[in-house]
Design an enzyme around this catalytic site. Structure first.
Site, PDB file in Angstrom:
ATOM      1  NE  ARG A 243      57.235  10.616  45.439  1.00  0.00           N
ATOM      2  CZ  ARG A 243      57.273  10.294  46.578  1.00  0.00           C
ATOM      3  NH1 ARG A 243      58.141  10.923  47.424  1.00  0.00           N
ATOM      4  NH2 ARG A 243      56.370   9.426  46.940  1.00  0.00           N
TER       5      ARG A 243
ATOM      6  CE1 TYR B 151      57.996  21.144  50.573  1.00  0.00           C
ATOM      7  CE2 TYR B 151      58.043  18.945  49.381  1.00  0.00           C
ATOM      8  CZ  TYR B 151      58.103  19.717  50.526  1.00  0.00           C
ATOM      9  OH  TYR B 151      57.861  19.058  51.852  1.00  0.00           O
TER      10      TYR B 151
ATOM     11  N   PRO C  22      61.852   8.773  48.786  1.00  0.00           N
ATOM     12  CG  PRO C  22      62.482  10.509  47.454  1.00  0.00           C
ATOM     13  CD  PRO C  22      61.550   9.216  47.640  1.00  0.00           C
TER      14      PRO C  22
ATOM     15  CG  LEU D 125      47.977   4.938  53.580  1.00  0.00           C
ATOM     16  CD1 LEU D 125      46.672   5.227  54.034  1.00  0.00           C
ATOM     17  CD2 LEU D 125      48.886   4.579  54.930  1.00  0.00           C
TER      18      LEU D 125
ATOM     19  CB  ALA E 220      63.844  16.515  49.342  1.00  0.00           C
TER      20      ALA E 220
END
Length: 377
Positions: free
Chosen positions: A233, A185, A25, A305, A59
């Site tokens: 996640r 979050y 996402p 990465l 999201a």
């Protein structure tokens, strides 16, 4: 032809993917009142034609106050659902690739400016801002307005709104739901002792701090059809040492989620504390995925990465993870899966309109597909 691990199929519960490349996402900050825009139409079409195995769209807030910014996507009403449904129907005439949605609530990190507008939080009395909420009345940064600590009744409303958004997601045509419990979050704010100082059943012990994430998962599972796939996640660590959320606690959460029926765990890190000390480099989050994977029987997605095909292939062949999540790499190079197939010696399905772009000598690279609606006839 030898098939590289990256291009072998994988199942997330009942959903089978053509390969192990997952578009992670990525917020686009381009919605209007939580509704998809022209930008999403071109962006999702780009994802659909990329050759990846799965796309998880950005999201998507379950409450208006749960948006990161005023320009975030939402699924808290039926207008948003209808517009997403119409767009997904159009996208699925282009490509058979499955689409998923990440359901989220930003908590105290909500009410923000777009990144290219300088970022930072907008005050609650700003025309594009609002009062944020969180596990406890602790601001993310010193210059932020403190969030309001959610009451027990308000927590139940959040759980219910995740479930309602999940119903809309299924009706809209998404084939998988990912619960966003990472990146500082709301659900992550309940998980971490740095942001959760509650004295009730949602604070204190690990069992209490993971309670909301587990209850949200259970509510979503009860709201969607049987065997509908749901993944989660997480941030494996706050990067704040022993005082914050860490890998051992993440393992406990992941094991509990597996018992409840999660079909994968998507392992990221950070985002919870302004003073986090992240050691960034290639594969910097892969070891977290590996440590968590050793305790689970469901797939683990690694991110962080991962930019080259051989790097992704090595992660899989060394069993550090079961699938690869790409975000910035796909934004930079939307045809990353094509180039990965060429480099690793795999074959990949693409729309027949693109077949003539195959380089000389790589005729075995591409195979064409047809959409579910035979739109290429």
């Amino acid at each position: 032809m030898h098939m590289p691990e990256l291009f072998t199929a994988i199942k997330f519960g009942t959903l089978q993917l053509e390969n192990k490349i997952v578009i992670a996402p990525m917020c686009q900050y381009s919605a209007n009142n939580g509704e998809v825009s022209d930008w999403h139409e071109q962006q999702w079409a780009n994802y659909a034609l990329s050759g990846a195995g799965l796309c998880i769209v950005e999201a998507t807030a379950v409450q208006a106050v749960g948006r990161i910014s005023y320009a975030d996507l939402g699924l808290w009403n039926d207008i948003q659902r209808a517009k997403i449904k119409a767009l997904l129907e159009k996208i699925k005439r282009l490509s058979p690739m499955p689409f998923a949605v990440q359901l989220a609530h930003a908590g105290r990190k909500a009410s923000s400016r777009k990144p290219w507008q300088g970022g930072g939080q907008l005050a609650s009395d700003h025309e594009q801002g609002w009062q944020t909420v969180a596990a406890s009345a602790i601001a993310f940064q010193a210059d932020h307005q403190p969030p309001k600590a959610l009451s027990l009744d308000e927590i139940q409303n959040v759980i219910q709104d995740f479930a309602e958004a999940a119903r809309r997601a299924v009706d809209a045509g998404f084939e998988l739901i990912e619960v966003h419990a990472a990146h500082g979050y709301l659900l992550h704010q309940f998980l971490s002792p740095l942001s959760n100082q509650r004295q009730d059943e949602y604070g204190g012990s690990l069992e209490n701090r993971i309670r909301l994430t587990l209850e949200v998962f259970q509510a979503i599972k009860a709201a969607v059809p049987e065997h509908y796939p749901i993944g989660v996640r997480i941030s494996a660590t706050d990067w704040m040492g022993e005082q914050g959320w860490d890998v051992e606690q993440s393992i406990g959460l992941a094991k509990a989620l597996e018992q409840l029926g999660a079909v994968y765990v998507h392992v990221s890190s950070g985002g919870l504390h302004a003073e986090q000390a992240i050691e960034i480099g290639p594969n910097y989050q892969v070891d977290f995925a590996h440590k968590i994977k050793q305790h689970l029987n469901i797939p683990v997605i690694a991110v962080g990465l991962i930019t080259t095909p051989q790097q992704a292939e090595d992660i899989l062949t060394h069993h550090y993870a079961d699938a690869i999540g790409l975000a910035r790499a796909i934004l930079y190079n939307p045809r990353w899966p094509w180039h990965a197939a060429a480099e690793l010696g795999a074959q990949i399905a693409i729309a027949p309109q693109y077949l003539r772009c195959q380089p000389h000598g790589l005729k075995e690279l591409f195979k064409s597909f047809k959409s579910k609606t035979e739109s290429f006839d």
